[in-house]
Design an enzyme around this catalytic site. Structure first.
Site, PDB file in Angstrom:
ATOM      1  N   ASP A 249       0.844  -1.204   0.000  1.00  0.00           N
ATOM      2  CA  ASP A 249       0.000   0.000   0.000  1.00  0.00           C
ATOM      3  C   ASP A 249       0.882   1.259   0.000  1.00  0.00           C
ATOM      4  OD1 ASP A 249       0.973  -0.419   2.586  1.00  0.00           O
ATOM      5  OD2 ASP A 249      -0.827   0.385   3.569  1.00  0.00           O
TER       6      ASP A 249
ATOM      7  N   ASP B 258       6.781   1.318   1.876  1.00  0.00           N
ATOM      8  CA  ASP B 258       6.475   0.335   0.822  1.00  0.00           C
ATOM      9  C   ASP B 258       7.325   0.630  -0.419  1.00  0.00           C
ATOM     10  OD1 ASP B 258       3.551  -0.946   1.722  1.00  0.00           O
ATOM     11  OD2 ASP B 258       3.791   1.129   2.328  1.00  0.00           O
TER      12      ASP B 258
ATOM     13  N   ASN C 155      -2.501   2.587   3.595  1.00  0.00           N
ATOM     14  CA  ASN C 155      -1.983   3.916   3.895  1.00  0.00           C
ATOM     15  C   ASN C 155      -2.804   5.014   3.237  1.00  0.00           C
ATOM     16  OD1 ASN C 155       0.286   3.367   5.519  1.00  0.00           O
ATOM     17  ND2 ASN C 155       1.499   2.787   3.719  1.00  0.00           N
TER      18      ASN C 155
ATOM     19  N   THR D 250       3.245  -5.965   2.651  1.00  0.00           N
ATOM     20  CA  THR D 250       3.641  -4.818   3.473  1.00  0.00           C
ATOM     21  C   THR D 250       2.485  -3.844   3.698  1.00  0.00           C
ATOM     22  OG1 THR D 250       4.452  -3.600   1.546  1.00  0.00           O
ATOM     23  CG2 THR D 250       6.044  -5.001   2.691  1.00  0.00           C
TER      24      THR D 250
ATOM     25  N   PHE E 113      -0.394  -0.845  12.706  1.00  0.00           N
ATOM     26  CA  PHE E 113      -1.328  -0.347  11.691  1.00  0.00           C
ATOM     27  C   PHE E 113      -1.820  -1.426  10.721  1.00  0.00           C
ATOM     28  CE2 PHE E 113      -2.022   1.499   7.430  1.00  0.00           C
ATOM     29  CZ  PHE E 113      -3.059   2.387   7.707  1.00  0.00           C
ATOM     30  N   ASN E 114      -0.914  -2.155  10.071  1.00  0.00           N
ATOM     31  CA  ASN E 114      -1.343  -3.093   9.024  1.00  0.00           C
ATOM     32  C   ASN E 114      -2.287  -4.157   9.573  1.00  0.00           C
ATOM     33  OD1 ASN E 114       0.133  -1.866   7.009  1.00  0.00           O
ATOM     34  ND2 ASN E 114       1.918  -3.194   7.271  1.00  0.00           N
TER      35      ASN E 114
ATOM     36  N   HIS F 271       9.743   0.860   7.779  1.00  0.00           N
ATOM     37  CA  HIS F 271       9.306  -0.463   8.243  1.00  0.00           C
ATOM     38  C   HIS F 271       9.341  -1.525   7.134  1.00  0.00           C
ATOM     39  CE1 HIS F 271       7.602   1.642  11.748  1.00  0.00           C
ATOM     40  NE2 HIS F 271       7.129   2.520  10.881  1.00  0.00           N
ATOM     41  N   ASP F 272       8.648  -1.224   6.024  1.00  0.00           N
ATOM     42  CA  ASP F 272       8.402  -2.269   5.024  1.00  0.00           C
ATOM     43  C   ASP F 272       9.681  -2.756   4.340  1.00  0.00           C
ATOM     44  OD1 ASP F 272       5.743  -1.989   5.636  1.00  0.00           O
ATOM     45  OD2 ASP F 272       5.335  -0.639   3.957  1.00  0.00           O
TER      46      ASP F 272
HETATM   47  C1  BDR Z   1       3.108   0.009   8.548  1.00  0.00           C
HETATM   48  O1  BDR Z   1       2.011   0.916   8.427  1.00  0.00           O
HETATM   49  C2  BDR Z   1       2.140   1.660   7.249  1.00  0.00           C
HETATM   50  O2  BDR Z   1       1.858   3.006   7.483  1.00  0.00           O
HETATM   51  C3  BDR Z   1       3.533   1.445   6.736  1.00  0.00           C
HETATM   52  O3  BDR Z   1       3.559   1.485   5.320  1.00  0.00           O
HETATM   53  C4  BDR Z   1       3.908   0.101   7.277  1.00  0.00           C
HETATM   54  O4  BDR Z   1       3.516  -0.926   6.396  1.00  0.00           O
HETATM   55  C5  BDR Z   1       3.868   0.349   9.815  1.00  0.00           C
HETATM   56  O5  BDR Z   1       3.040   0.202  10.934  1.00  0.00           O
HETATM   57 CA    CA Z   2       2.901  -0.463   4.076  1.00  0.00          CA
END
Ligand code: BDR
Ligand code: CA
Length: 326
Positions: free
Chosen positions: A11, A16, A38, A123, A164-165, A238-239
């Site tokens: 996303d 990403d 996102n 991701t 979040f994901n 993160h991703d």
């Molecule tokens: C995740 O949430 C999204 O905002 C980022 O792309 C990442 O995948 C981090 O918590």
């Molecule tokens: Ca992501």
């Protein structure tokens, strides 16, 4: 390029975008599938095309649009971190390439059923993957493994307990963790070790390619928007860590665990509940010396949780990758 065949479900999203840049150079990316997360679906698929054009690979990696909203919940987006477009901060023109015809879920099902040893790299929220499992349950036996950025062995970011994901689509995440597919979980406990700083931006600018300038612009935006509150000079991509784990397995130390997703907790919906009792002592079957020699032999681990990042090795991978794109 590695022969590891990958579908990248994402996303984009600044981090990403880095996962895409790493994966396309080092893995055999069969396609990119977008999922609402996102930013709304139209934004994230356009952003995937923007990234591919920035690195010169929009002709060889197809992009498919998938699910626009989670299986049960309403979509939650993250404009405060990724901007209104989902990828604010870059100076690229609108992409000239287009999203493929056909739904991402069909692409995942057809590709996995027709191709041996496909790995999923996910991701974003896991909606597309869960819907693919629901549409064709036999893909569970054909997927080598799924490497996700999502969840956490420790704390959350969207709520105290949830990342979040996973929080955006907990039902989908629970479907994936209980599918029988081996899950590599690159959670927040790992990704907070991967900070990009103003020094990272300086190094990207020094490389001086179209791709590295793009990466610098994205990092500058994300360093101001997505920074850690405990250290405002750092932004965690993160991703990119999930992609790095597939590319260089030794970049991340991990441990097998049983992981499931909380669906109903008032305070904990979306939490990845990780059974790591074997790592902290009181697990009835714990035997530290034996486990060190033989690997964990406790209750039915369905996942491998990332614990520790080789930060220097990870940064080297990112710099080297960007330097190789023209
Ligand atoms: C995740 O949430 C999204 O905002 C980022 O792309 C990442 O995948 C981090 O918590
Ligand atoms: Ca992501």
């Amino acid at each position: 390029m590695s022969t590891k065949r990958v579908i990248l479900d994402c996303d984009p999203g600044h981090d990403d975008a880095f996962a895409i840049m790493l994966a396309v150079q080092h893995l055999d990316v069969l396609g990119i599938t977008g999922v609402g997360g996102n930013s709304p679906l139209g934004n994230v698929t356009r952003n995937a095309l923007t990234v591919l054009e920035a690195i010169g690979h929009a002709d060889d990696v197809p992009v498919y649009a998938g699910c626009s909203r989670p299986m049960v919940a309403e979509l939650v987006t993250a404009p405060m971190f990724h901007g209104k477009s989902g990828l604010d901060g870059h100076h690229r023109p609108a992409p000239t390439h287009e999203v493929q015809r056909g739904h991402a879920v069909d692409f995942i099902v057809d590709t996995v059923m027709g191709t041996d040893d496909v790995t999923l790299l996910a991701t974003g929220p896991l909606t597309n993957v869960a819907e693919a499992l629901n549409r064709e349950p036999r893909i569970a036996d054909r997927i080598s493994e799924i490497c996700i950025m999502g969840g956490s062995v420790t704390f959350g970011n969207w709520t105290p307990a949830a990342e979040f994901n996973i929080l955006v689509d907990p039902e989908a995440a629970a479907r994936v963790f209980n599918s029988g597919i081996h899950v590599k979980m690159t959670g927040l406990n790992l990704t907070r070790q991967c900070g990009f700083t103003s020094e990272t931006v300086r190094r990207f600018r020094e490389i001086g390619t179209q791709a590295s300038e793009f990466a610098a612009d994205l990092t500058e935006f994300f360093t101001s928007a997505g920074r850690r509150l405990d250290d405002p000079t750092v932004a965690c991509m993160h991703d990119a860590c999930a992609a790095a784990w597939l590319i260089g397995p030794t970049l991340i130390r991990s441990a097998p665990m049983h992981i499931d997703v909380e669906l109903s907790g008032k305070l904990t919906r979306g939490m990845t509940v990780c059974d790591y009792r074997h790592l902290c002592g009181p697990h009835p079957e714990c035997d530290i010396e034996r486990d060190a020699q033989t690997g964990y032999k406790g209750d039915d681990p369905n996942a491998e949780a990332a614990l520790e990042l080789d930060y220097d090795g990870y940064l080297k991978l990112v710099y080297d990758t960007l330097a190789r794109y023209q």
